[in-house]
Write a protein that holds these residues in place. Structure first.
Motif, PDB file in Angstrom:
ATOM      1  N   GLY A   5      -4.125 -32.657 -13.404  1.00 37.46           N
ATOM      2  CA  GLY A   5      -5.405 -33.073 -13.981  1.00 37.46           C
ATOM      3  C   GLY A   5      -6.543 -33.021 -12.985  1.00 37.46           C
ATOM      4  N   LEU A   6      -7.733 -33.122 -13.540  1.00 42.52           N
ATOM      5  CA  LEU A   6      -8.967 -33.095 -12.747  1.00 42.52           C
ATOM      6  C   LEU A   6      -9.683 -34.433 -12.900  1.00 42.52           C
ATOM      7  CD1 LEU A   6     -11.263 -31.545 -11.193  1.00 42.52           C
ATOM      8  CD2 LEU A   6     -12.117 -30.831 -13.436  1.00 42.52           C
ATOM      9  N   ASN A  84     -10.364 -31.966  -2.601  1.00 40.80           N
ATOM     10  CA  ASN A  84     -10.473 -31.567  -4.010  1.00 40.80           C
ATOM     11  C   ASN A  84      -9.117 -31.227  -4.631  1.00 40.80           C
ATOM     12  OD1 ASN A  84     -10.235 -29.045  -2.635  1.00 40.80           O
ATOM     13  ND2 ASN A  84     -10.976 -28.046  -4.477  1.00 40.80           N
ATOM     14  N   CYS A  85      -8.047 -31.466  -3.857  1.00 43.38           N
ATOM     15  CA  CYS A  85      -6.714 -31.168  -4.385  1.00 43.38           C
ATOM     16  C   CYS A  85      -5.722 -32.159  -3.771  1.00 43.38           C
ATOM     17  CB  CYS A  85      -6.351 -29.727  -3.998  1.00 43.38           C
ATOM     18  SG  CYS A  85      -4.694 -29.237  -4.497  1.00 43.38           S
ATOM     19  N   ILE A  86      -4.842 -32.704  -4.635  1.00 41.78           N
ATOM     20  CA  ILE A  86      -3.873 -33.703  -4.153  1.00 41.78           C
ATOM     21  C   ILE A  86      -2.465 -33.291  -4.561  1.00 41.78           C
ATOM     22  CG2 ILE A  86      -3.155 -36.140  -4.291  1.00 41.78           C
ATOM     23  CD1 ILE A  86      -6.048 -36.861  -4.986  1.00 41.78           C
ATOM     24  N   TYR A  92      -6.028 -32.185   0.139  1.00 50.77           N
ATOM     25  CA  TYR A  92      -6.370 -30.843   0.634  1.00 50.77           C
ATOM     26  C   TYR A  92      -7.796 -30.493   0.223  1.00 50.77           C
ATOM     27  CZ  TYR A  92      -1.273 -30.320   0.931  1.00 50.77           C
ATOM     28  OH  TYR A  92       0.057 -30.485   1.226  1.00 50.77           O
ATOM     29  N   ASN A  93      -8.356 -29.513   0.919  1.00 55.20           N
ATOM     30  CA  ASN A  93      -9.614 -28.934   0.468  1.00 55.20           C
ATOM     31  C   ASN A  93      -9.374 -27.448   0.210  1.00 55.20           C
ATOM     32  OD1 ASN A  93     -12.200 -27.474   0.623  1.00 55.20           O
ATOM     33  ND2 ASN A  93     -13.021 -29.537   0.903  1.00 55.20           N
ATOM     34  N   THR A  94      -9.364 -27.075  -1.058  1.00 52.10           N
ATOM     35  CA  THR A  94      -9.125 -25.659  -1.389  1.00 52.10           C
ATOM     36  C   THR A  94     -10.443 -24.916  -1.624  1.00 52.10           C
ATOM     37  OG1 THR A  94      -8.853 -26.140  -3.745  1.00 52.10           O
ATOM     38  CG2 THR A  94      -6.860 -26.138  -2.399  1.00 52.10           C
ATOM     39  N   ASP A  95     -11.555 -25.680  -1.653  1.00 53.11           N
ATOM     40  CA  ASP A  95     -12.861 -25.026  -1.852  1.00 53.11           C
ATOM     41  C   ASP A  95     -13.187 -24.081  -0.690  1.00 53.11           C
ATOM     42  OD1 ASP A  95     -13.520 -26.227  -4.276  1.00 53.11           O
ATOM     43  OD2 ASP A  95     -14.468 -27.947  -3.313  1.00 53.11           O
ATOM     44  N   TRP A  96     -12.963 -24.553   0.516  1.00 50.99           N
ATOM     45  CA  TRP A  96     -13.337 -23.715   1.666  1.00 50.99           C
ATOM     46  C   TRP A  96     -12.498 -22.445   1.694  1.00 50.99           C
ATOM     47  CZ3 TRP A  96     -10.970 -21.485   5.816  1.00 50.99           C
ATOM     48  CH2 TRP A  96      -9.688 -21.932   6.138  1.00 50.99           C
ATOM     49  N   LYS A  97     -11.204 -22.605   1.377  1.00 52.02           N
ATOM     50  CA  LYS A  97     -10.301 -21.446   1.418  1.00 52.02           C
ATOM     51  C   LYS A  97     -10.652 -20.473   0.293  1.00 52.02           C
ATOM     52  CE  LYS A  97      -7.052 -19.616   3.758  1.00 52.02           C
ATOM     53  NZ  LYS A  97      -5.618 -19.779   3.636  1.00 52.02           N
ATOM     54  N   GLY A  98     -11.047 -21.033  -0.848  1.00 53.96           N
ATOM     55  CA  GLY A  98     -11.457 -20.198  -1.977  1.00 53.96           C
ATOM     56  C   GLY A  98     -12.677 -19.375  -1.619  1.00 53.96           C
ATOM     57  N   PHE A  99     -13.637 -20.025  -0.999  1.00 55.65           N
ATOM     58  CA  PHE A  99     -14.849 -19.310  -0.589  1.00 55.65           C
ATOM     59  C   PHE A  99     -14.486 -18.232   0.436  1.00 55.65           C
ATOM     60  CE2 PHE A  99     -18.673 -18.539   1.867  1.00 55.65           C
ATOM     61  CZ  PHE A  99     -19.643 -18.459   0.877  1.00 55.65           C
ATOM     62  N   GLN A 234     -10.280 -20.666  -5.413  1.00 56.00           N
ATOM     63  CA  GLN A 234      -9.821 -22.023  -5.069  1.00 56.00           C
ATOM     64  C   GLN A 234      -8.658 -22.431  -5.976  1.00 56.00           C
ATOM     65  OE1 GLN A 234     -10.247 -25.227  -6.718  1.00 56.00           O
ATOM     66  NE2 GLN A 234     -10.970 -24.102  -8.519  1.00 56.00           N
ATOM     67  N   ALA A 235      -8.667 -21.923  -7.226  1.00 55.77           N
ATOM     68  CA  ALA A 235      -7.580 -22.251  -8.156  1.00 55.77           C
ATOM     69  C   ALA A 235      -6.241 -21.706  -7.641  1.00 55.77           C
ATOM     70  CB  ALA A 235      -7.888 -21.684  -9.538  1.00 55.77           C
ATOM     71  N   VAL A 236      -6.274 -20.492  -7.109  1.00 58.19           N
ATOM     72  CA  VAL A 236      -5.053 -19.895  -6.552  1.00 58.19           C
ATOM     73  C   VAL A 236      -4.480 -20.800  -5.453  1.00 58.19           C
ATOM     74  CG1 VAL A 236      -4.224 -17.988  -5.102  1.00 58.19           C
ATOM     75  CG2 VAL A 236      -5.619 -17.494  -7.136  1.00 58.19           C
ATOM     76  N   GLU A 237      -5.373 -21.313  -4.607  1.00 51.02           N
ATOM     77  CA  GLU A 237      -4.912 -22.186  -3.518  1.00 51.02           C
ATOM     78  C   GLU A 237      -4.289 -23.470  -4.056  1.00 51.02           C
ATOM     79  OE1 GLU A 237      -4.826 -21.046  -0.334  1.00 51.02           O
ATOM     80  OE2 GLU A 237      -5.541 -19.258  -1.392  1.00 51.02           O
ATOM     81  N   ASN A 238      -4.842 -23.999  -5.152  1.00 55.65           N
ATOM     82  CA  ASN A 238      -4.237 -25.199  -5.763  1.00 55.65           C
ATOM     83  C   ASN A 238      -2.815 -24.896  -6.225  1.00 55.65           C
ATOM     84  OD1 ASN A 238      -6.696 -26.592  -5.592  1.00 55.65           O
ATOM     85  ND2 ASN A 238      -7.340 -25.902  -7.609  1.00 55.65           N
TER      86      ASN A 238
END
Ligand code: ATR
Length: 261
Positions: A5-6, A84-86, A92-99, A234-238
């Motif tokens: 969930g978000l 942004n991800c647990i 975790y922070n997947t935003d930076w990796k997504g970017f 970022q979704a892929v990283e999640n």
């Protein structure tokens, strides 16, 4: 059945909910993804209940910083000061990796101008630092927030703050323009003319929907990366963190969703 969930406030049907549920169906994963609304005043009291009962969570505005003290943040999330991800109590922070991953195949030309100093900007600055960028120009409507980011990343990247009033002249001297504000989400435009953008080689607009800025990029053959591409990466990283990533099926779900099926 697994539950993902978000955590958000206020309620807005998320792209994550739509695409992840489509993905679970296509990949035969017995799971569901939900939008979870928490009233900010109740956040500290309720968050543990969700961390315990869900197999994986995403966190969005306005909770990305607030959630840190309830999880064990990994080093990058700590440095960015946003989670942004647990998964398994880790943040975790997947935003930076997504970017970062969304730009891997593109040539990022300098000077780089970043507009916006909210949560998304922090992850973007960190990603630029990880790409080896040494300097960037930062513009934000509220200068104090830009100043705060400059201080946070002082040891990593040289941030030159410029005034919002001078946006036009700074764009003229930039090669890459990154919009990390919400301008465009409701069809708003930057108060600029088409000719102001034509020196750019890349426009990166983190807004999901088609914005006037993205339209300008397309009409003028300026390479454009949009918020959906950012979301995808970022979704892929999640999914990797949650250990449920099947690349081809996810691409199919993402594409079929983009086609509106
Ligand atoms: P996010 O986590 O998505 O970055 P946020 O933290 O609310 O969201 O940040 C939103 C960003 O958009 C901020 O940089 C905000 O500018 P302020 O810091 O001055 O508030 C920017 N923003 C939103 N609407 C704007 C507008 N109409 N004009 C200029 N900047 C705007």
């Amino acid at each position: 059945m697994e539950k993902f969930g978000l955590l958000e406030y206020p309620y807005k049907e998320s792209l994550s909910k739509k695409v992840f549920n489509e993905y679970f169906k296509k990949a035969n994963i017995d799971a569901v993804y939900e939008d979870i609304v928490i009233v900010p005043d109740n956040f500290d009291g309720e968050i543990n209940k969700y961390i315990e009962s869900y197999d994986g969570l995403n966190v969005t505005v306005p909770f990305k910083e607030k959630v840190i003290k309830h999880v064990e943040p990994v080093e990058e999330a700590q440095e960015i000061n946003a989670v942004n991800c647990i998964f398994n109590n880790k943040g975790y922070n997947t935003d930076w990796k997504g970017f970062y991953n969304s730009l891997k195949t593109s040539v990022l030309q300098e000077p780089i101008l970043l507009v916006g100093a909210g949560g998304a900007s922090k992850s973007i600055i960190y990603a630029l630092y990880k790409m080896g960028i040494k300097k960037l120009f930062l513009v934000n409507r509220t200068v104090e927030k830009a100043e705060k980011l400059r201080k946070i990343f002082m040891s990593k990247i040289d941030i030159k703050i410029e005034s919002f009033d001078h946006l036009r002249s700074i764009i003229h001297s930039s090669k890459t323009f990154i919009n990390a504000t919400s301008i465009g989400m409701f069809g708003e435009s930057f108060n600029l003319e088409v000719k102001d953008f034509t020196n750019l080689s890349l426009i990166y607009d983190i807004v999901y929907n088609n914005t006037p800025l993205q339209k300008i990029a397309k009409e003028n053959n300026i390479k454009c990366i949009d918020g959906r591409t950012f979301w995808y990466h970022q979704a892929v990283e999640n999914l990797k963190i949650w250990d449920i990533y099947k690349p081809e099926t996810f691409d199919e779900a993402f594409k079929s969703f983009s086609r509106g099926e």
